[in-house]
Design a protein around this motif. Sequence first.
Motif, PDB file in Angstrom:
ATOM      1  N   ILE A 615      46.285  21.422  40.827  1.00  0.00           N
ATOM      2  CA  ILE A 615      45.676  22.085  41.976  1.00  0.00           C
ATOM      3  C   ILE A 615      44.980  23.354  41.500  1.00  0.00           C
ATOM      4  O   ILE A 615      45.587  24.204  40.841  1.00  0.00           O
ATOM      5  N   THR A 616      43.702  23.502  41.815  1.00  0.00           N
ATOM      6  CA  THR A 616      42.937  24.679  41.411  1.00  0.00           C
ATOM      7  C   THR A 616      43.122  25.795  42.434  1.00  0.00           C
ATOM      8  O   THR A 616      43.540  25.550  43.579  1.00  0.00           O
ATOM      9  N   PRO A 617      42.842  27.043  42.069  1.00  0.00           N
ATOM     10  CA  PRO A 617      42.966  28.142  43.046  1.00  0.00           C
ATOM     11  C   PRO A 617      42.069  27.969  44.268  1.00  0.00           C
ATOM     12  O   PRO A 617      42.367  28.497  45.333  1.00  0.00           O
ATOM     13  N   GLU A 618      40.970  27.223  44.133  1.00  0.00           N
ATOM     14  CA  GLU A 618      40.082  27.016  45.282  1.00  0.00           C
ATOM     15  C   GLU A 618      40.581  25.947  46.234  1.00  0.00           C
ATOM     16  O   GLU A 618      39.977  25.718  47.286  1.00  0.00           O
ATOM     17  N   GLY A 619      41.675  25.242  45.885  1.00  0.00           N
ATOM     18  CA  GLY A 619      42.197  24.205  46.761  1.00  0.00           C
ATOM     19  C   GLY A 619      41.721  22.817  46.415  1.00  0.00           C
ATOM     20  O   GLY A 619      42.033  21.865  47.135  1.00  0.00           O
ATOM     21  N   ASN A 620      40.995  22.653  45.315  1.00  0.00           N
ATOM     22  CA  ASN A 620      40.602  21.328  44.855  1.00  0.00           C
ATOM     23  C   ASN A 620      41.680  20.769  43.932  1.00  0.00           C
ATOM     24  O   ASN A 620      42.647  21.446  43.596  1.00  0.00           O
ATOM     25  N   VAL A 621      41.491  19.532  43.496  1.00  0.00           N
ATOM     26  CA  VAL A 621      42.483  18.859  42.656  1.00  0.00           C
ATOM     27  C   VAL A 621      41.768  18.254  41.456  1.00  0.00           C
ATOM     28  O   VAL A 621      40.782  17.524  41.608  1.00  0.00           O
ATOM     29  N   ILE A 622      42.276  18.586  40.252  1.00  0.00           N
ATOM     30  CA  ILE A 622      41.806  17.958  39.018  1.00  0.00           C
ATOM     31  C   ILE A 622      42.771  16.827  38.686  1.00  0.00           C
ATOM     32  O   ILE A 622      43.979  17.038  38.564  1.00  0.00           O
ATOM     33  N   LEU A 623      42.240  15.619  38.535  1.00  0.00           N
ATOM     34  CA  LEU A 623      43.069  14.424  38.326  1.00  0.00           C
ATOM     35  C   LEU A 623      42.817  13.843  36.944  1.00  0.00           C
ATOM     36  O   LEU A 623      41.663  13.591  36.565  1.00  0.00           O
ATOM     37  N   ASP A 624      43.895  13.647  36.188  1.00  0.00           N
ATOM     38  CA  ASP A 624      43.863  12.829  34.971  1.00  0.00           C
ATOM     39  C   ASP A 624      44.403  11.459  35.366  1.00  0.00           C
ATOM     40  O   ASP A 624      45.611  11.290  35.577  1.00  0.00           O
ATOM     41  N   VAL A 625      43.517  10.471  35.477  1.00  0.00           N
ATOM     42  CA  VAL A 625      43.849   9.180  36.075  1.00  0.00           C
ATOM     43  C   VAL A 625      43.758   8.084  35.027  1.00  0.00           C
ATOM     44  O   VAL A 625      42.833   8.061  34.204  1.00  0.00           O
ATOM     45  N   ASP A 626      44.737   7.174  35.081  1.00  0.00           N
ATOM     46  CA  ASP A 626      44.734   5.963  34.250  1.00  0.00           C
ATOM     47  C   ASP A 626      45.110   4.798  35.165  1.00  0.00           C
ATOM     48  O   ASP A 626      46.251   4.700  35.629  1.00  0.00           O
ATOM     49  N   VAL A 627      44.141   3.919  35.461  1.00  0.00           N
ATOM     50  CA  VAL A 627      44.334   2.815  36.407  1.00  0.00           C
ATOM     51  C   VAL A 627      44.176   1.497  35.664  1.00  0.00           C
ATOM     52  O   VAL A 627      43.198   1.296  34.932  1.00  0.00           O
ATOM     53  N   ASN A 628      45.143   0.589  35.853  1.00  0.00           N
ATOM     54  CA  ASN A 628      45.096  -0.767  35.286  1.00  0.00           C
ATOM     55  C   ASN A 628      45.168  -1.785  36.410  1.00  0.00           C
ATOM     56  O   ASN A 628      45.969  -1.649  37.330  1.00  0.00           O
ATOM     57  N   LYS A 629      44.343  -2.830  36.321  1.00  0.00           N
ATOM     58  CA  LYS A 629      44.395  -3.972  37.244  1.00  0.00           C
ATOM     59  C   LYS A 629      44.369  -5.241  36.387  1.00  0.00           C
ATOM     60  O   LYS A 629      43.323  -5.702  35.955  1.00  0.00           O
ATOM     61  N   THR A 649      40.074   8.333  33.183  1.00  0.00           N
ATOM     62  CA  THR A 649      39.093   9.405  33.303  1.00  0.00           C
ATOM     63  C   THR A 649      39.747  10.657  33.878  1.00  0.00           C
ATOM     64  O   THR A 649      40.925  10.646  34.267  1.00  0.00           O
ATOM     65  N   THR A 650      38.957  11.733  33.919  1.00  0.00           N
ATOM     66  CA  THR A 650      39.353  13.005  34.546  1.00  0.00           C
ATOM     67  C   THR A 650      38.291  13.383  35.560  1.00  0.00           C
ATOM     68  O   THR A 650      37.093  13.344  35.246  1.00  0.00           O
ATOM     69  N   ALA A 651      38.710  13.742  36.762  1.00  0.00           N
ATOM     70  CA  ALA A 651      37.760  14.042  37.827  1.00  0.00           C
ATOM     71  C   ALA A 651      38.251  15.215  38.659  1.00  0.00           C
ATOM     72  O   ALA A 651      39.462  15.430  38.803  1.00  0.00           O
ATOM     73  N   LEU A 652      37.306  15.992  39.189  1.00  0.00           N
ATOM     74  CA  LEU A 652      37.590  17.092  40.114  1.00  0.00           C
ATOM     75  C   LEU A 652      37.236  16.626  41.519  1.00  0.00           C
ATOM     76  O   LEU A 652      36.087  16.278  41.795  1.00  0.00           O
ATOM     77  N   VAL A 653      38.247  16.605  42.402  1.00  0.00           N
ATOM     78  CA  VAL A 653      38.066  16.082  43.757  1.00  0.00           C
ATOM     79  C   VAL A 653      38.545  17.137  44.742  1.00  0.00           C
ATOM     80  O   VAL A 653      39.564  17.809  44.511  1.00  0.00           O
ATOM     81  N   ASN A 655      40.232  18.508  48.226  1.00  0.00           N
ATOM     82  CA  ASN A 655      41.419  18.070  48.952  1.00  0.00           C
ATOM     83  C   ASN A 655      41.026  17.140  50.096  1.00  0.00           C
ATOM     84  O   ASN A 655      40.241  17.501  50.974  1.00  0.00           O
ATOM     85  N   GLY A 656      41.591  15.929  50.095  1.00  0.00           N
ATOM     86  CA  GLY A 656      41.281  14.948  51.130  1.00  0.00           C
ATOM     87  C   GLY A 656      40.016  14.172  50.892  1.00  0.00           C
ATOM     88  O   GLY A 656      39.701  13.258  51.667  1.00  0.00           O
ATOM     89  N   GLY A 657      39.272  14.487  49.850  1.00  0.00           N
ATOM     90  CA  GLY A 657      38.034  13.780  49.558  1.00  0.00           C
ATOM     91  C   GLY A 657      38.288  12.510  48.781  1.00  0.00           C
ATOM     92  O   GLY A 657      39.356  12.284  48.204  1.00  0.00           O
ATOM     93  N   THR A 658      37.303  11.642  48.773  1.00  0.00           N
ATOM     94  CA  THR A 658      37.386  10.362  48.078  1.00  0.00           C
ATOM     95  C   THR A 658      36.269  10.284  47.058  1.00  0.00           C
ATOM     96  O   THR A 658      35.119  10.631  47.354  1.00  0.00           O
ATOM     97  N   VAL A 659      36.628   9.824  45.872  1.00  0.00           N
ATOM     98  CA  VAL A 659      35.645   9.697  44.806  1.00  0.00           C
ATOM     99  C   VAL A 659      35.775   8.315  44.188  1.00  0.00           C
ATOM    100  O   VAL A 659      36.869   7.743  44.127  1.00  0.00           O
ATOM    101  N   VAL A 660      34.643   7.760  43.758  1.00  0.00           N
ATOM    102  CA  VAL A 660      34.623   6.475  43.067  1.00  0.00           C
ATOM    103  C   VAL A 660      34.777   6.758  41.575  1.00  0.00           C
ATOM    104  O   VAL A 660      33.896   7.345  40.950  1.00  0.00           O
ATOM    105  N   LEU A 661      35.914   6.347  41.025  1.00  0.00           N
ATOM    106  CA  LEU A 661      36.163   6.631  39.613  1.00  0.00           C
ATOM    107  C   LEU A 661      35.333   5.740  38.699  1.00  0.00           C
ATOM    108  O   LEU A 661      34.913   6.169  37.628  1.00  0.00           O
ATOM    109  N   GLY A 662      35.130   4.513  39.069  1.00  0.00           N
ATOM    110  CA  GLY A 662      34.382   3.613  38.205  1.00  0.00           C
ATOM    111  C   GLY A 662      34.077   2.315  38.909  1.00  0.00           C
ATOM    112  O   GLY A 662      34.691   1.971  39.923  1.00  0.00           O
TER     113      GLY A 662
END
Length: 717
Positions: A615-629, A649-653, A655-662
Motif C-alpha cells: 500500500i502506497t502513502p497515496e492509497g494505491n496498491v503495488i502488486l507483485d502478481v504470479d498467476v497460473n492457469k 508481473t508488477t503493477a500499480l493499481v 484502490n478498487g480499480g481493475t487492471v488487465v495484467l495480460g
Amino acid sequence: MNSSQENRTMRSWTAGAALVLALGLPLTSWAEPKITSVTGSQQGGTDVVRVELSEPLSAVPAGFAVQAPPRVAIDLPGVTNASGKSSVEVNQGNIRSVSLASSGERTRLVLNLKTPSSYHADIQGNALLISLDTSAAGATAAAATTQPAAADTHFAASQNTDMLELRDIDFRRGADGAGRIVVNLPSNQVGVDLKQQGKDLVVDFLRSSAPARLRRRLDVTDFGTPVQSVTTTQTGDHVHMVVSPTGSWEHSAYQTDNQFVLEVRPAKVDPNKLVPGMGYTGQRLSLNFQSIEIRALLQIIADFSDFNVVTSDSVTGTVTLRLKDVPWDQALDIILRSKGLDKRKSGNVLLIAPKDELAAKEQVDLEAKKKIADLEPMRMQAFQLNYTKAVEVANGLTGTGAVGSGAGTRLLSARGSVIAESRTNQLFVTDIPSKLEEVQALIARIDVAQRQVMIEARIVEASDNWGRALGVKLGGSLSKANTFGGKLSGTAVGGNYDAVGTASGNSQASSTYADTQFVNFAANAGAVSSTAGAASVALSLFSAGASKFLNLELSALEEDGSGRIVSSPRVITADQVQAVVEAGDEVPYQQATSSGATSVVYLKATIKLQVTPQITPEGNVILDVDVNKDSLGTLTSVGYAINTKHVKTTALVENGGTVVLGGLFQQNETNTVDKVPLLGDIPFLGNLFKSTTKVSTRSELLIFITPRIISDRTAVH
C-alpha cells in the motif's frame, strides 16, 4: 588672613577657573554626535531626508540599497539616537518611513521606499542630507556616493591609473551544474563592466591587459554547464571577454579581494520560493566595500536579515567585496567561503567561526556526550507489543536482524541489553534513559496494525471454432456376358455398386461386381469434429440388365461452436505479506530412479494466484502478481499433457480499480484441398474430383485483477 594672602588666593582661584573653562570649551566639541530629529521633504522634485545631529559628522557615512523590498540603509558609526523615536512616518514622494536602530556605538537609518532608487548623501553643518535619485529608479546602490542605475553596465569603477595585467582565467563546474568563470585580478582597483548582448554575456576589464597565454577561446562544452565557450581578447586598453551560454540560464557576479567570479547556472523557477536560483531565499541586497572588516560586514548582514549573529574572537581580517542584487544568504556564504569560515544555525541565532574551530568544538561536544553516556546510570523499561513480534524487534535493536528484514545496525548503546518474552509478547530493555526514549519512539512507529488488502483475479478464456468439410466418391462399370459359367464379365472402372446395387434390388450385385471407386475423396470429418461424422448422399445410374452403371456419393460436414471459461480466485492478505490461493488437480507420472526402479510423482494442473501487495502513502496498491492457469491436455503414451498459461508481473493499481495484467489471442485457420491432378482443376466439373476442408479456431485469454484495501474489520462476502 591679610590682604596680600587674599589677593594671592583670588588670583589662584581665578586662574584655576579660567583653566577649567579653557579646558571645557574643547570638551564640548569632542562630545559624541546624537540624532536629534529626522524629517522628510521634497526639494525641486527630489525626495530628501534630513537628519539633524548634535555634532557634525567627520565623513559621509557608508550605506547600501536594496531592490526587494526597496530600501536604503545608512550606517552611522559612533552616533546614538537621542530623538526618542525608532520610526518616523514620512509618506511623501517615494519615501514611506524612516526606521532608526541603535546597536552599541552605531545607529542605522533605513529608508523604506515605494520603488527602488539610488541615493546621494551630503553633510551640511550638523545635518546629514540623503537625496533620492528619482531618475534612476530601480537602481541598486552600495556606497555612500551616488550609485549607477541598474541599467548601467559598470560592475565596479576603475580606480587604477596604470595598465595592469590579469593573472589567470579559469573555468570550473559548480555542484549545481553552474559554470564558474574565475578571473584572478592584479588588484582590487580594476574596473569591471558586465552586460548582456543578445545571447552572450560580455565582461570588460578596464585599463587591463591579458598575456598571450590568456588570449584564447576556451571550449567548455564537455563540462555539462550552460556555458559553451569563453573567448578572451585584448581590445585597446581593456580585456574583452565573451561568455556564450545556451538554453535557459541565469547569471550572477561577485568579487572578493582580487578574484572576480561570474556564475552562469541553469534557470530553476520554484513558485514556492521568494527568490529563484541555487536554493537561496533571502531578500536581495547590494554591497560594495573596500577593505572592510569582516566583523563589521557580518554585522551589516545581521541587521539586514534580522538574525542574531555570534562571531568568534578568531574571526578577523578585511575583505574587498562587490555584490549586486544577490540574496543575503548567498552573500553570507560568499563572505564565509572567502575567509575559510563556516556557520551553525540555532533558531534565529547564527554562530560564525573558522571551520576548524567549529569542527573541533563539535568534536569536543560529541566526546563529552560519549563520556556521559558511558558513565550514565542505566535503568530497565518494559514495552508491551500489540502487533509486532517481540523477538523480531529485539533482533532489530541488537543489530542481529532488522525488524522484518536482515541484519542491521545496533540501536542500543554498548552497555544496553534486551530480553524478548514471546508468551506475553513483551520487551524488557535495559539502557540509558536517552536510548530508552529512542526505543519507545521506534516501537510507537512500528507496532501498528497492518492494513489488509483483498485481491480478486478473473481469468477469462474464450474460444470460437468453425469448420466445414466437403467430399465426393465417384465410380462406374462396363460389363458384358461371357461363356464362362454364365457370369457377367467386363471392365470395372470403379464404383460402390455393392451398397447401391443391393439397395436397388439387383441380385447379382454382390457376386458380380467388386466394390471399388474411381474417385474416393470423402469429407474429412475428423479435421472438423471429433464427435460427429459427415452426412452423405448417394446416386446410382443403371442400364438394362445392370450391365452398365455410374455411382456418385457426396459427403459434407459443418461445425460451429463457442465457449467461455471464467475462473475467479481471490485472497485477503496483510500489507507486504505474500498470499497464495490454489485449486486444481495433481496428475501422477511415473519416472525412473537412479536405482532403476520407478516412482510416482505428481504434477499440478491448477489455478494459482500468488500475490504480494504494498500500500502506497497515496492509497494505491503495488502488486507483485504470479498467476497460473493450468489444465489437462491430450492423453499421450506417457500420460496427460498439461496446458499451461502463466503471467508474472508488477503493477500499480488504484484502490478498487481493475487492471488487465495480460492477454493472449490465438487464431488458427486451415484450408485443405485434396484432388485428382488436372481433373480437379476443371471449372465446375472439377468439384467431382476433389474434397475441401476449412477449419478456423480462435482463442483468447484475459487476466483481470482488482485490489481493495480493507478499511474496517467487517467480513468480506
